[in-house]
Design a protein around this motif. Structure first.
Motif, mmCIF file in Angstrom:
data_model
loop_
_atom_site.group_PDB
_atom_site.id
_atom_site.type_symbol
_atom_site.label_atom_id
_atom_site.label_comp_id
_atom_site.label_asym_id
_atom_site.label_seq_id
_atom_site.Cartn_x
_atom_site.Cartn_y
_atom_site.Cartn_z
ATOM 1 N N GLN A 1 0.851 -1.226 -0.031
ATOM 2 C CA GLN A 1 -0.049 0.071 -0.017
ATOM 3 C C GLN A 1 0.797 1.224 0.035
ATOM 4 O O GLN A 1 0.394 2.251 -0.485
ATOM 5 C CB GLN A 1 -0.799 0.159 1.176
ATOM 6 N N ASN A 2 1.920 1.296 0.926
ATOM 7 C CA ASN A 2 2.962 2.290 0.765
ATOM 8 C C ASN A 2 3.421 2.431 -0.642
ATOM 9 O O ASN A 2 3.803 3.683 -0.949
ATOM 10 C CB ASN A 2 3.945 2.138 1.791
ATOM 11 N N ASN A 3 3.713 1.571 -1.511
ATOM 12 C CA ASN A 3 4.097 1.534 -2.792
ATOM 13 C C ASN A 3 3.152 1.865 -3.926
ATOM 14 O O ASN A 3 3.257 1.936 -5.094
ATOM 15 C CB ASN A 3 4.992 0.184 -3.087
ATOM 16 N N ASP A 4 1.773 2.259 -3.352
ATOM 17 C CA ASP A 4 0.733 2.332 -4.056
ATOM 18 C C ASP A 4 0.401 1.288 -4.960
ATOM 19 O O ASP A 4 -0.344 1.252 -6.138
ATOM 20 C CB ASP A 4 1.111 3.363 -5.188
ATOM 21 N N SER A 5 0.768 0.114 -4.726
ATOM 22 C CA SER A 5 0.251 -1.247 -5.289
ATOM 23 C C SER A 5 -1.052 -1.702 -4.575
ATOM 24 O O SER A 5 -0.886 -2.666 -3.773
ATOM 25 C CB SER A 5 1.280 -2.210 -5.160
ATOM 26 N N ILE A 6 -2.225 -0.964 -4.614
ATOM 27 C CA ILE A 6 -3.368 -1.121 -3.805
ATOM 28 C C ILE A 6 -4.010 -2.762 -3.993
ATOM 29 O O ILE A 6 -4.247 -3.172 -3.296
ATOM 30 C CB ILE A 6 -4.391 -0.050 -4.325
ATOM 31 N N GLN A 7 -3.840 -2.926 -5.315
ATOM 32 C CA GLN A 7 -4.469 -4.429 -5.495
ATOM 33 C C GLN A 7 -3.749 -5.261 -4.922
ATOM 34 O O GLN A 7 -4.345 -6.334 -4.218
ATOM 35 C CB GLN A 7 -4.514 -4.614 -7.033
ATOM 36 N N LEU A 8 -2.399 -5.410 -4.798
ATOM 37 C CA LEU A 8 -1.540 -6.349 -3.932
ATOM 38 C C LEU A 8 -1.878 -6.268 -2.632
ATOM 39 O O LEU A 8 -1.927 -7.157 -1.673
ATOM 40 C CB LEU A 8 -0.059 -5.931 -4.383
ATOM 41 N N ALA A 9 -1.919 -5.112 -2.087
ATOM 42 C CA ALA A 9 -2.378 -4.593 -0.597
ATOM 43 C C ALA A 9 -3.463 -5.293 -0.377
ATOM 44 O O ALA A 9 -3.478 -6.032 0.571
ATOM 45 C CB ALA A 9 -2.116 -3.376 -0.658
ATOM 46 N N LEU A 10 -4.641 -5.129 -1.109
ATOM 47 C CA LEU A 10 -5.795 -5.708 -0.831
ATOM 48 C C LEU A 10 -5.697 -7.281 -0.587
ATOM 49 O O LEU A 10 -6.328 -7.997 -0.049
ATOM 50 C CB LEU A 10 -6.839 -5.533 -1.764
ATOM 51 N N ASP A 11 -4.909 -8.058 -1.631
ATOM 52 C CA ASP A 11 -4.762 -9.342 -1.585
ATOM 53 C C ASP A 11 -4.261 -9.710 -0.449
ATOM 54 O O ASP A 11 -4.641 -10.797 0.200
ATOM 55 C CB ASP A 11 -3.972 -9.829 -3.191
ATOM 56 N N PHE A 12 -3.198 -9.076 0.170
ATOM 57 C CA PHE A 12 -2.520 -9.577 1.407
ATOM 58 C C PHE A 12 -3.290 -9.435 2.716
ATOM 59 O O PHE A 12 -3.334 -10.139 3.694
ATOM 60 C CB PHE A 12 -1.132 -8.935 1.362
#
Length: 740
Positions: A340-351
């Protein structure tokens, strides 16, 4: 001769017993009593004490989201045991005969205390005021420790003081002083504990006393505890650093390092914190729970640059390690935070979702994960989804008084009205749209809907059948040795039959059996009623009968929808500061021929929204509507005088005093004077939060000496301009009453 030998043996036995007694100061008696005390009574007592400490360590659950206590034990602050004093040696130890009066199972610490008292009473050799049994100081130390863990701090200090006063040269004197300091800390005597520890550890300034490393570790740990209790965190850090120079006690040393790292993190000293956590990770003998959480804390402290990828790779390795299964919820969560800090929101949601699905995940971790998901949804304007996540936080959380949870509760409460109005809009839109279709279109719509229901139900039933047929290890297909065919399993066959009847009812074996009119009625009334009830789900006429046909009913739905759209526009504009969504809702309601009383406030809010968005040309359209159609309203006056300059701001306390004066005028029935003074005063406090109070007071005053329409107009201004304040809501309620 034989009698002589017997007599000699008896004499020797009695002589030995006499020589080994506690009343005679001989070499034999001193060593005999010391050996008996050490390897019998004290050994058992120390075993009981260690069992109790081990039980505390197993039961204690660390809250890794808070700063850990230096000593992993929680005492009941309300429990304070006052001892009964006596004047004998070792005062406060009690009478061992009292144990016969207590017919209950002793705890391990009570058993340890009992053994210590037994050692003192039965093996003490206090001769001429001097103790000859060198193990008695150990017994008193054991006595104090057992009382400390029972939260009997006053008698514990007594035991420690007895050792310090009577055995100043004992080899355990330093450890006893440390335990006395810890006990004083528990009794809120931090200053006393600090003074005694400094006398023990410090010779002069920075010069330390010549003590074993293990004693230094214990002493500096106790000093750190004292400084934490007195809120002197800088000094607490100094002594934690001194305590972790050597790492003899691996459990306490690891804990000290972790607490030190947390203190640096709280001060935002990420580099210092990372060094401490890395030292803990490299500490091979440290308990694993500290090492894995040190890795997680390192990830929290990582900067958002190229090193973040290295940290992510390390977390992925930790996730793949089977030993880390108990910590997967935390590892997944921290990985999501980094994405999320890297603006990879979809990956953040997955984790984040993986963290929620992790087995044995803690409830507190779930609250943080749900909160992150809620915040992401809120930021993306998915308010209904955000509300659901915040609701999950409140359902899982047990600490309702926590400041973070209270903020989430407030946020969820603010979303509640928004969700309600959005549901009204969605529901009424759907009903109005279906009602506007022709009869053939309505039938086609519900036939398609029923077909989708049937397909979904069939798939769900098949999934349940498969789970039952192939998941049964005792009486399933494979154990019957009859192959994998569905009909070989009587249990699956029976289940399938009941599922079929539940969905389709009783059918003849013929073509087109899925048609509704092919349903046959069973012999029993109960089965018939059940089939009839279930089949309503697929009954076209049932759905068609629910469509409203009366114009008044449809108009009522439209009015409710329009009001909900208007309320949504206000909520998005004033409460959530989302100008785009507010504009969308208000523009839509403006295009749906809203009620007459909504036209003015809709145009006013759209005018303000476009001004805030910097779209002056679009704002002009709504400005002209207000000036041309409502020239005598307060809204028109505000538009015509947008750049009024005021000489000075009035202090808050002066504003409050002025309001009180005007309120007293209102109570004295000087209504016209109130209106005049409010009109004169309001232009001087453009930024005050008390403006709604003045406006509502003015409206009340108008209502006292002018007609109903003037009163209603004044209230409407308050309700529209300050809709989210208590005054605005009150004005709105009064307007509703006036319209009845």
């Amino acid at each position: 001769m034989k009698n002589t030998q017997k007599t000699l043996i008896v004499v020797i036995i009695f002589a030995t017993i006499y020589a080994c007694g506690t009343k005679k100061d001989t070499f034999i008696s001193r060593n005999y009593q010391a050996l008996t005390t050490k390897y019998n009574v004290l050994f058992n007592g120390k075993q009981y004490l260690q069992e109790g400490v081990d039980a505390i360590n197993e039961e204690y659950k660390d809250d890794w989201f808070q700063q850990l206590p230096i000593e992993p034990i929680v005492f009941d602050e309300d429990k304070f045991v006052i001892p009964k004093f006596n004047n004998g040696p070792g005062a406060g130890f009690g009478n061992s005969k009292q144990k016969a009066e207590v017919q209950k199972e002793l705890t391990t610490f009570e058993k340890a205390e009992e053994k210590a008292i037994k050692a003192i009473q039965r093996h003490g050799m206090n001769i001429d005021g001097y103790e000859r049994n060198r193990q008695i100081d150990d017994a008193y130390l054991l006595l104090g420790k057992s009382r400390y863990y029972q939260q009997r701090f006053v008698p514990a200090v007594e035991a420690f003081n007895y050792v310090i006063a009577n055995y100043p040269q004992a080899n355990l004197i330093a450890e006893t002083k440390i335990w006395r300091a810890k006990t004083n800390i528990r009794m809120d005597n931090e200053e006393t504990a600090i003074e005694t520890m400094k006398l023990l550890l410090v010779v002069r300034d920075t010069l330390e006393a010549n003590l074993p490393d293990e004693i230094k570790e214990q002493g500096h740990t106790a000093l750190a505890m004292a400084y934490v209790r007195s809120d002197s965190l800088q000094k607490a850090k100094q002594h934690l650093q001194l305590a972790t120079r050597t790492l003899n006690n691996r459990a306490q040393a690891a804990r000290n390092l972790f607490v030190l790292g947390q203190m640096y993190s709280q001060e935002n000293k990420k580099d210092s914190a990372s060094l401490v956590y890395q030292k803990l990770i490299d500490f091979k003998k440290a308990p694993y729970k500290y090492k894995i959480h040190a890795n997680i804390e390192l990830a929290k402290n990582s900067p958002n640059d190229s090193t973040a990828n290295v940290v992510l790779e390390k977390l992925q390795k930790l996730i793949k390690n089977r030993d880390n299964r108990p910590y997967l919820d935390e590892l997944y969560y921290q990985t999501g935070v980094l994405h999320q800090n890297n603006d990879s929101i979809q990956l953040a949601l997955d984790f984040y979702n993986k963290s929620l699905r992790a087995k044995n995940g803690s409830d507190k971790q779930k609250t943080f994960t749900y909160e992150k998901l809620g915040n992401i949804s809120f930021k993306e304007d998915a308010y209904q989804l955000a509300s659901a996540y915040y609701d999950s936080v409140l359902q899982v959380s047990k600490d309702t008084l926590n400041l973070r949870i209270r903020r989430i509760k407030r946020k969820h409460k603010n979303l509640a009205s928004l969700i309600k109005f959005e549901n009204v809009v969605a529901k009424n839109d759907s009903i109005v749209r279906i009602a506007s279709l022709s009869e053939d279109e309505q039938k086609q719509f519900f036939e398609n809907y029923i077909e989708k229901l049937k397909i979904a139900d069939e798939e769900a039933a098949q999934i349940r059948l498969n789970q039952l047929a192939f998941g049964n290890t005792d009486g399933g297909l494979q154990s019957a040795n009859k192959g994998n065919w569905y009909f070989y399993n009587n249990q699956s066959l029976s289940f399938g039959k009941s599922e079929f009847q539940k969905i389709w009812g009783t059918r003849k074996l013929e073509d087109n059996w899925r048609w509704l009119e092919k349903t046959t009625i069973g012999s029993e009334t109960k089965d018939s009623a059940q089939v009839q009830k279930v089949n309503l789900k697929y009954d076209l006429e049932t759905y068609l009968a629910t469509i409203p046909t009366e114009k008044t009913e449809i108009d009522s739905l439209k009015i409710d929808r329009n009001q909900a759209l208007y309320e949504l526009g206000l909520i998005y504009k004033e409460q959530f500061k989302n100008q785009k969504l507010a504009k969308k809702r208000l523009e839509r309601v403006a295009s749906l021929q809203p009620a007459k009383e909504l036209i003015l406030p809709i145009n006013w809010h759209l005018y303000q929204i476009y001004i805030n968005l910097g779209d002056v040309s679009s704002a002009e359209k709504y400005k002209n509507v207000i000036l041309n159609q409502y020239p005598n309203t307060k809204f028109a006056q505000v538009i015509q005088n947008p750049n009024t300059k005021f000489e000075e701001e009035v202090a808050v306390n002066e504003i409050e005093n002025t309001y009180k004066k005007m309120y007293y005028l209102y109570k004295e029935d000087k209504f016209e004077e109130v209106v005049t003074k409010v009109d004169e005063f309001l232009p001087t406090i453009t930024n005050s939060e008390l403006i709604p109070k003045f406006e509502l007071l003015k409206a009340f005053a108008i209502g006292k000496y002018q007609d109903k329409e003037a009163y209603k107009t004044a209230l409407e201004f308050v309700a529209v301009s300050y809709g989210n304040t208590e005054e605005g809501k009150r004005a709105k309620a009064i307007v509703a009453q006036l319209e009845k």
